[in-house]
Design an enzyme around this catalytic site. Structure first.
Site, PDB file in Angstrom:
ATOM      1  N   LEU A  10    -143.289 -68.759-109.741  1.00 22.53           N
ATOM      2  CA  LEU A  10    -144.216 -69.754-109.206  1.00 22.53           C
ATOM      3  C   LEU A  10    -144.193 -70.983-110.108  1.00 22.53           C
ATOM      4  O   LEU A  10    -144.628 -70.932-111.258  1.00 22.53           O
ATOM      5  CB  LEU A  10    -145.628 -69.173-109.120  1.00 22.53           C
ATOM      6  CG  LEU A  10    -145.764 -67.851-108.337  1.00 22.53           C
ATOM      7  CD1 LEU A  10    -147.227 -67.437-108.261  1.00 22.53           C
ATOM      8  CD2 LEU A  10    -145.160 -67.982-106.942  1.00 22.53           C
ATOM      9  N   HIS A 366    -114.533 -95.552-141.728  1.00 22.14           N
ATOM     10  CA  HIS A 366    -115.882 -96.110-141.781  1.00 22.14           C
ATOM     11  C   HIS A 366    -115.994 -97.387-140.953  1.00 22.14           C
ATOM     12  O   HIS A 366    -115.022 -98.087-140.700  1.00 22.14           O
ATOM     13  CB  HIS A 366    -116.317 -96.411-143.230  1.00 22.14           C
ATOM     14  CG  HIS A 366    -115.208 -96.804-144.150  1.00 22.14           C
ATOM     15  ND1 HIS A 366    -115.106 -96.347-145.435  1.00 22.14           N
ATOM     16  CD2 HIS A 366    -114.128 -97.586-143.957  1.00 22.14           C
ATOM     17  CE1 HIS A 366    -114.019 -96.851-146.005  1.00 22.14           C
ATOM     18  NE2 HIS A 366    -113.424 -97.596-145.124  1.00 22.14           N
TER      19      HIS A 366
END
Length: 455
Positions: A10, A366
């Site tokens: 439910l 980087h």
């Protein structure tokens, strides 16, 4: 379990006490909708014989489980739990079920073992339900017994001591086992003559008792895990319990987890024995961490795969990414959906990848953005390099060949290809393809001029 037994969840209510625009069953626990935990508890017992009643913002629930083998029944008007059962009845009958177990969608702590126990205990009952005894029953429905036998379930707001006697501490958990042949004649007799104006599934108990059916209230001690989540405080409590349960399970299975009290793991994630996790860390969705992989602290992963021998360093963010064997990621790396690192590839700090692949041994150390790109084996991407993949309307691909070297601060304006073994000088803006084994420089010529003397 016989194929004639199924389950009904439910999940049509609004959950107003959560103070949220989304349905209560979609409130998240460890990155997953609460409803998923209930489905996962039922699946080992019932397989695909599980239906979920939806109503309020059903569209959101459909979207949350899109592409999954889930069955839904719609309750257009939320007129109570009994009405929800009526809406699902045709589907349950059409499936040829003899019995159905009904549970609430807001019970994420429900365990498969509990359902197994309940089914065995209720095997001979026409209607059975699980009960708890609480020192403070609160707003839960009260179980009324006469001489130890169940007489009725009465909602707290409707309880009248003049009718039912002193208020009991035994409450209804909202978990039922119903024999369909027995209940079918009772469903049309449900009424909404109560303070809520709703059709209660609990009223089936009183009707069944009046018909002298076999009704059982199966007591389960004082286990609060059977109760639903109704507000943010209860949600956080449930999440804490589930987090602990899952983390301990991984540790007992052979995963080394440092600072386990700070680690959050989705129930759908797979972490192989021999993997190592440092907290705090969050691993969500269908992420998979292989044996021998290491994920350091302050990392966030969703639907990511990290193969053996790879290391994800601190503060990295991976979503929908695949990290092959022997790779290094981070720290402070971001791998977005479609990012793939092949064996021994490396991505360093402040590198972002999206729909991009680094082949074996390729490196981006980087300060780099690689979007819609393919970087060949052994290639090196210098700091500050970006692929300019978007022209304001469409996305375009960048291809960098094996062994290529891209100098720092290079802009690769897609669509563009840099051939195998080529070198691109630092600071270049590359707008045309670079042939194999070539040197490409595309930058303004430096001019040095004498400074004028100060006045």
């Amino acid at each position: 379990m016989a194929s004639t037994t199924g389950a009904l969840i439910l999940a049509a209510g609004k959950g107003t006490r959560m103070h949220s625009d989304k349905p209560k069953v979609l409130q998240t626990i460890l990155g997953e909708p609460m409803l998923r935990f209930v489905m996962d508890a039922l699946a080992p017992v019932f397989g695909d014989r599980v239906w979920t009643v939806v109503g309020h913002r059903a569209d959101m629930i459909y979207a949350a489980f899109a592409g999954e083998d889930a069955r839904f029944v719609v309750q257009e008007q939320q007129l109570g739990t009994g009405h929800a059962l009526q809406m699902a009845w045709e589907s349950l009958r059409a499936a040829g079920l003899d019995r159905v177990v009904v549970v609430n969608g807001d019970t994420p702590l429900l365990a498969t073992e509990t359902i197994d126990f309940f089914l065995k205990e209720s095997a001979e009952a026409d209607i059975a339900f699980m009960t708890l005894t609480l020192p403070d029953p609160g707003a839960y429905g009260r179980v009324v017994r006469h001489n130890g036998h169940v007489a009725a379930i009465v909602e707290a707001k409707d309880y009248d001591e003049a009718l039912y006697g002193p208020e009991p501490s035994e409450i209804n958990t909202g978990i039922y086992a119903l024999r369909l042949d027995a209940v079918e004649s009772l469903l049309p007799r449900l009424t909404n003559a109560n303070r809520s104006g709703e059709y209660y599934i609990t009223d089936l108990v009183g009707l069944a008792v009046a018909e002298r059916m076999n009704v059982l209230g199966i007591q389960c001690g004082e286990d609060p895990n059977l109760l639903g989540v109704n507000n943010p405080a209860e949600l956080i409590r449930s999440e804490a319990l589930l987090r602990t349960r899952l983390v301990i399970g991984h540790i007992e299975g052979g995963v080394l987890i440092h600072a386990p009290e700070t680690v959050r793991i989705s129930p759908r994630a797979t972490i192989e024995p021999g993997a190592e996790i440092y907290g705090p860390c969050e691993i969500y969705g269908t992420s998979r961490i292989a044996r021998g992989a290491v994920v350091h602290s302050h990392c966030w992963l969703r639907n990511a795969e990290v193969e053996s021998g790879s290391e994800v360093k601190s503060f990295s963010h991976l979503e929908g990414a695949t990290v092959g064997k022997g790779c290094s990621v981070g720290p402070f790396a971001r791998l977005r959906p479609g990012a793939v690192l092949d064996e021994e590839a490396r991505v360093g700090n402040f590198v972002e990848m999206k729909k991009a692949r680094l082949h074996k041994g390729a490196k981006a150390g980087h300060l780099t953005y690689l979007g819609d790109a393919d970087v060949g084996a052994g290639a090196n991407i210098g700091a500050g390099t970006i692929t300019c993949n978007y022209d304001g309307k469409n996305k375009h691909r960048t291809v960098i060949g094996a062994g290529a070297f891209i100098g720092s601060n290079t802009a690769l304006v897609a669509p563009v290809t840099v051939g195998d073994g080529s070198l691109v000088g630092a600071g270049s803006v590359i707008t045309k393809d670079v042939p194999e084994a070539s040197l490409a420089i595309a930058r303004g010529r430096q001019t040095n001029l004498p400074r004028k003397p100060k006045a």
